[in-house]
Design a protein around this motif. Sequence first.
Motif, mmCIF file in Angstrom:
data_model
loop_
_atom_site.group_PDB
_atom_site.id
_atom_site.type_symbol
_atom_site.label_atom_id
_atom_site.label_comp_id
_atom_site.label_asym_id
_atom_site.label_seq_id
_atom_site.Cartn_x
_atom_site.Cartn_y
_atom_site.Cartn_z
ATOM 1 N N MET A 166 0.906 -1.297 0.054
ATOM 2 C CA MET A 166 -0.084 -0.047 -0.116
ATOM 3 C C MET A 166 0.879 1.210 0.117
ATOM 4 N N VAL A 168 3.766 1.609 -1.342
ATOM 5 C CA VAL A 168 4.500 1.916 -2.573
ATOM 6 C C VAL A 168 3.411 1.966 -3.903
ATOM 7 N N TRP A 178 -8.925 -3.283 8.275
ATOM 8 C CA TRP A 178 -8.547 -2.731 9.657
ATOM 9 C C TRP A 178 -8.951 -3.582 10.764
ATOM 10 N N MET B 58 -3.825 4.345 12.738
ATOM 11 C CA MET B 58 -3.587 4.189 10.991
ATOM 12 C C MET B 58 -4.996 3.822 10.139
ATOM 13 N N ARG B 59 -4.768 4.461 9.034
ATOM 14 C CA ARG B 59 -5.930 3.928 7.937
ATOM 15 C C ARG B 59 -5.058 3.796 6.621
ATOM 16 N N ASP B 60 -5.998 3.622 5.470
ATOM 17 C CA ASP B 60 -5.518 3.195 4.218
ATOM 18 C C ASP B 60 -4.595 4.192 3.766
ATOM 19 N N ARG B 61 -4.651 5.529 3.897
ATOM 20 C CA ARG B 61 -3.861 6.576 3.360
ATOM 21 C C ARG B 61 -2.500 6.837 4.283
ATOM 22 N N LEU B 63 -0.542 4.824 6.384
ATOM 23 C CA LEU B 63 -0.748 3.259 6.729
ATOM 24 C C LEU B 63 0.006 3.042 7.818
ATOM 25 N N TRP B 64 0.992 3.793 8.060
ATOM 26 C CA TRP B 64 2.290 3.472 9.471
ATOM 27 C C TRP B 64 2.104 4.676 10.025
ATOM 28 N N SER B 232 10.192 3.055 -2.866
ATOM 29 C CA SER B 232 8.816 3.530 -3.338
ATOM 30 C C SER B 232 8.833 4.720 -4.085
ATOM 31 N N ARG B 234 6.745 7.217 -3.833
ATOM 32 C CA ARG B 234 6.378 8.432 -3.292
ATOM 33 C C ARG B 234 7.102 9.489 -3.375
ATOM 34 N N TRP B 237 9.633 10.461 -0.581
ATOM 35 C CA TRP B 237 10.589 9.049 -0.160
ATOM 36 C C TRP B 237 11.526 8.714 -1.430
ATOM 37 N N LEU B 378 3.475 9.985 4.244
ATOM 38 C CA LEU B 378 2.261 9.165 3.514
ATOM 39 C C LEU B 378 1.179 10.403 3.259
ATOM 40 N N LEU B 382 -1.985 10.852 -3.458
ATOM 41 C CA LEU B 382 -1.557 10.105 -4.837
ATOM 42 C C LEU B 382 -2.523 10.565 -5.745
#
Lengths: 311, 468
Positions: A166, A168, A178, B58-61, B63-64, B232, B234, B237, B378, B382
């Motif tokens: 996710m 990358v 989740w 944390m959530r999908d966007r 995510l860490w 990645s 991004r 990064w 993050l 995107l």
Amino acid sequence: MSSQKETPGQESENLRKWRVSRRRLLKIMGAAGVVAVVAPIFPSLVGKVSAARTQTNGANGAKPGRIRQWVMVIDLRRCDGCQGIDEPPQCTQACIQGHYAPEPMQWIQVFEHELPGGGTQFIPTPCMQCHNAPCVNVCPVAATFTTPEGVVLIDQERCIGCRLCMAVCPYDRRFFNWGNAPIPPESLLADYNPEHQAPAKRGTVMKCDFCPDMARAGKLPYCAQACPTNAIYYGDLEEDIATNGEKLVKLSHFLTENQAYRLKEDLGTHPRVYYIPGHGEAVSRDPRRHGRKATRWPWQEKVEGARTWKR
Amino acid sequence: MEKVRDQRREDLVRTVLHPLVHTGKGYYMVVGALLLVVFWGLYAYSTQLREGLIVTGMRDRILWGFYIILFVFFIGISHAGTLISAILRVVKAQWRTPVTRMAEFITVVALSVGALMPMLDLGRPDRIPNLVLFGRWQSPILWDLLSITTYLTGSIIYLYLPLIPDLALCRDRLGTQGSAWKRAFFRIASVGWQGTARQKKYLKIAMGFMMVIIIPVAVSVHTVVSWIFAMSLREPWNSTVFGAYFVAGAIFSGIATIIVVMAILRKVFRLEAYITEKHFINLGYMLGGFTLIMMYFNISEYVVTGYKMAGETPFHFTQLLVREFAPFFWMYTIGGMVVPGLIILFPWTRTFTGVIIAAGFAMVGMWLERFIIVVAGLRVPLMPYEPSWYIPTWVEWSVMAAAFAMFGLIIAVFSKLVPVISIWEVAEQYEEEEGKVPASTEVSGRPPMRPARAEGAPGAGGGGGGTA
């Protein structure tokens, strides 16, 4: 040395040779360690060689069957984000219902993108099925992989949930479970398969699977079937053919003649999803009309312990 | 003269061995408090196991979060041991001897805690064996797994080798003062060390190997950690400088951590005579040097991308410099690099207290740096969507507290098991200072004593009664 006769003295000499000194033991252990590290790589090396051999044999012998190369072409001239029918985008809705995709996952999501000259266009965005897929490259356990048909799938029974894929993915096309996903109870009856990811499994990643199972059965993916303006074409790069369910096109000509492009082409991911530029003009959308209806997850009943989250 | 020398050595041995057999009430209270925090963290993690990662922020966007930040942070700290110990050993810096043991401790402890963090972050911790069963060497996670396990193994060996003569000393000197299992531990762990010339020769060879080998391993570890991000596409990064940037940051935060931990242990175990202001100032110089290196890397990173303003860079720079992350970013750049740099620069602030304050600032700054890299990185969108936000939950805060508590707890337990200062190396240094006999009569080199006879005078402090 060459003498074979054994006197008692020699015998004990031989025995002494066999007695392992500490230094020797350490040496043997070291060598064993090296072998233990190298050994697992060996079969794969040998395997590769034999695989290469079979391939050559195959070329000499039987002709292999045709391997499809699934692609999608989305004609943005025909996409109005379902403003015309005043409904949420039907591609997303059909995908959610067909796959029991839990809220808030929109495996094909319709983004509204500002145009440089003002106004907006709608871009339905499934997984790009990149040919050089960053997600596949980084997966530590090969839970996400590319099939010979060029489709990127996820094996939720192997995924460890590290979410590096996710991190990358340059298209934001991956979704994580989740918690206990809000899915309808009937999805629990589904036969799980990476090509049909139901039911959702907690702690694993999901995404658009490109519906190759439906294509093989002679059907279009849910999103292409549901599009009221037939903006989504699905086809085979190998046979050079695509259809939106209404008409059949010769893929290469269709792409060239309509200036097809791919999202973030400069990243070198080589997506298998193509776009034909536009803002719904073929279905008489006013590009200055903003907004679309919000996506719905229509289930009345959800599995026990289900919790919804926001992206 | 002879007497003075022996007295000096005897004092060293007594002071350093004292905490091994004498444990105050304060110690138990600290350990109890740390244990409480660790258990609270375990409870928080059990909630996460029960309900899934939904209990985190944390959530999908984004995510860490804290877990990966702490992973990078603790792995970074672990570079302390390597730098202070191996590099100073390689260049034969004289002042290093009382410092190396603690540095090596911190490496092992920080690595153990750090390596745990990504496991807590997994959605399916039950599938960790998959990393071995189906591991792909093409994945940066496998590179991490390999380099961190190698580094952990190497640093345990590297901690253990110089410990052997000291463990033998404990075996010979502590006698019945320790509990039975502690005596057994010393007897087994000192692997029959008698301080013979042959044993010394091989120990020196082994240490010589390890101190050279461990340096490239340490460098590889943090390079590979940075590649989790740098591999990645991004915007923030996607950088070739990340490997070196992370290694520099790791050593910087490692030095800062050593200073802080050393100050605490020095106070607790009354080691003022051995760890002096000079050591803090020398470490302060290293810290100051690394603020410059860090500044250089930040300028390289931010000026090169900021000048061009390509792609999403304007968004990223706005959130960093003036919007959501501005307080963290300026706290990191000014508080984490400029302030410590200035404290070290001026002679009147370059004192014992000054160095500790600088180190504290650097530690907080480096935590914030990791926060910025992970979370702000993050957050850059995107696709055309509203940027999301990350608010860590009580579970993540608790786990973070537990991670730090565990770090302290392991150090506390260690400090009761083995001498926190490398006695034989300090003694060897005395030897050199006094310009006497080549190292053959140092502390552990004395004629072997049987533990039974080494009990010595009952009144004689922690050091027991070795008759000199």
